[in-house]
Scaffold this active site. Structure first.
Site, PDB file in Angstrom:
ATOM      1  N   PHE A  87       0.836  -1.200   0.000  1.00  0.00           N
ATOM      2  CA  PHE A  87       0.000   0.000   0.000  1.00  0.00           C
ATOM      3  C   PHE A  87       0.872   1.251   0.000  1.00  0.00           C
ATOM      4  O   PHE A  87       1.929   1.281   0.633  1.00  0.00           O
ATOM      5  CB  PHE A  87      -0.923   0.007   1.217  1.00  0.00           C
ATOM      6  CG  PHE A  87      -1.978  -1.057   1.167  1.00  0.00           C
ATOM      7  CD1 PHE A  87      -3.119  -0.889   0.401  1.00  0.00           C
ATOM      8  CD2 PHE A  87      -1.818  -2.239   1.869  1.00  0.00           C
ATOM      9  CE1 PHE A  87      -4.092  -1.875   0.343  1.00  0.00           C
ATOM     10  CE2 PHE A  87      -2.784  -3.233   1.820  1.00  0.00           C
ATOM     11  CZ  PHE A  87      -3.924  -3.049   1.055  1.00  0.00           C
ATOM     12  N   GLU A  88       0.408   2.279  -0.693  1.00  0.00           N
ATOM     13  CA  GLU A  88       1.213   3.491  -0.815  1.00  0.00           C
ATOM     14  C   GLU A  88       1.447   4.181   0.524  1.00  0.00           C
ATOM     15  O   GLU A  88       2.357   4.999   0.654  1.00  0.00           O
ATOM     16  CB  GLU A  88       0.577   4.466  -1.799  1.00  0.00           C
ATOM     17  CG  GLU A  88      -0.791   4.964  -1.418  1.00  0.00           C
ATOM     18  CD  GLU A  88      -1.362   5.903  -2.474  1.00  0.00           C
ATOM     19  OE1 GLU A  88      -1.094   7.105  -2.388  1.00  0.00           O
ATOM     20  OE2 GLU A  88      -2.072   5.432  -3.374  1.00  0.00           O
TER      21      GLU A  88
END
Length: 207
Positions: A50-51
């Site tokens: 996930f960013e």
């Protein structure tokens, strides 16, 4: 009557393009659904990244967004935003990363606009902007783009270039100082587009 929606079809189409050992870098929304579907169905050995920094989460429940605390549950690591984006610039890890992004406009070479509609001096509509999309499109080897097949979205010329495709500003990626690999596919609600190996122009691959 179909037993699935067009959006579900798009999710599964993207999930099928993800393989074991891929690192799937995803944001909020349909890209997250595709990453989770791939992990549970087609590529159990893939890693979801996930960013916001969570790596290889347990994902017992689908998070509402990348900022949802559930993305941290059972994660192998949790790093800062700077560290997360540095993975894209690392030659060893970037070769394995699959980035899933969307936009408001796309041109025939896969260049994306997620910034605004209209002239820069006379904006008709503004959007959130790049987020991590420009970094993904610039540095990783595999980009999948989600787009609804609409005339206003598939344009010959972007109102604004947010994320580079195969020929940003009419130039080669190498000329612009980018990694040579452009987007792999554009997944729409009516079919899948890919890019010609010579001209790098988009064509209909499946429908």
């Amino acid at each position: 009557m179909n037993a699935y929606t067009k959006k579900e079809m798009m999710v599964i189409s993207a999930a099928r393009m993800i393989t074991d050992r891929d690192i799937v870098f995803c944001g909020t929304g349909i890209s997250m659904l595709a990453a989770v579907a791939a992990k549970h169905i087609y590529a159990p050995k893939s890693t979801i990244f996930f960013e916001t920094g969570a790596i290889d989460s347990a994902l017992e429940h689908l998070p509402l967004a990348v900022s949802d605390s559930r993305v941290m549950t059972g994660s192998a690591a949790f790093c800062s935003l700077v560290e997360a984006f540095s993975f894209m610039q690392n030659k060893k890890t970037s070769a394995r990363i699959v980035g899933i992004i969307g936009a408001a406009q796309i041109d025939p070479y896969g260049n994306l606009n997620s910034t605004m509609i209209g002239d820069y001096g006379d904006v008709k509509q503004r959007f959130p902007g790049s987020g991590g999309a420009c970094d993904l499109a610039s540095f990783v080897n595999t980009i999948l783009a989600f787009m609804k097949l609409e005339k206003r979205k598939f344009v010959e010329q972007l109102d604004y270039l947010t994320s580079p495709g195969w020929r940003p500003m009419g130039k080669s990626r190498e000329t612009c100082g980018l990694r040579p690999q452009g987007p792999k596919a554009v997944i729409t609600d009516m079919g899948i587009m890919k890019f010609d190996k010579t001209t790098h122009r988009m064509y209909l691959d499946q429908y």
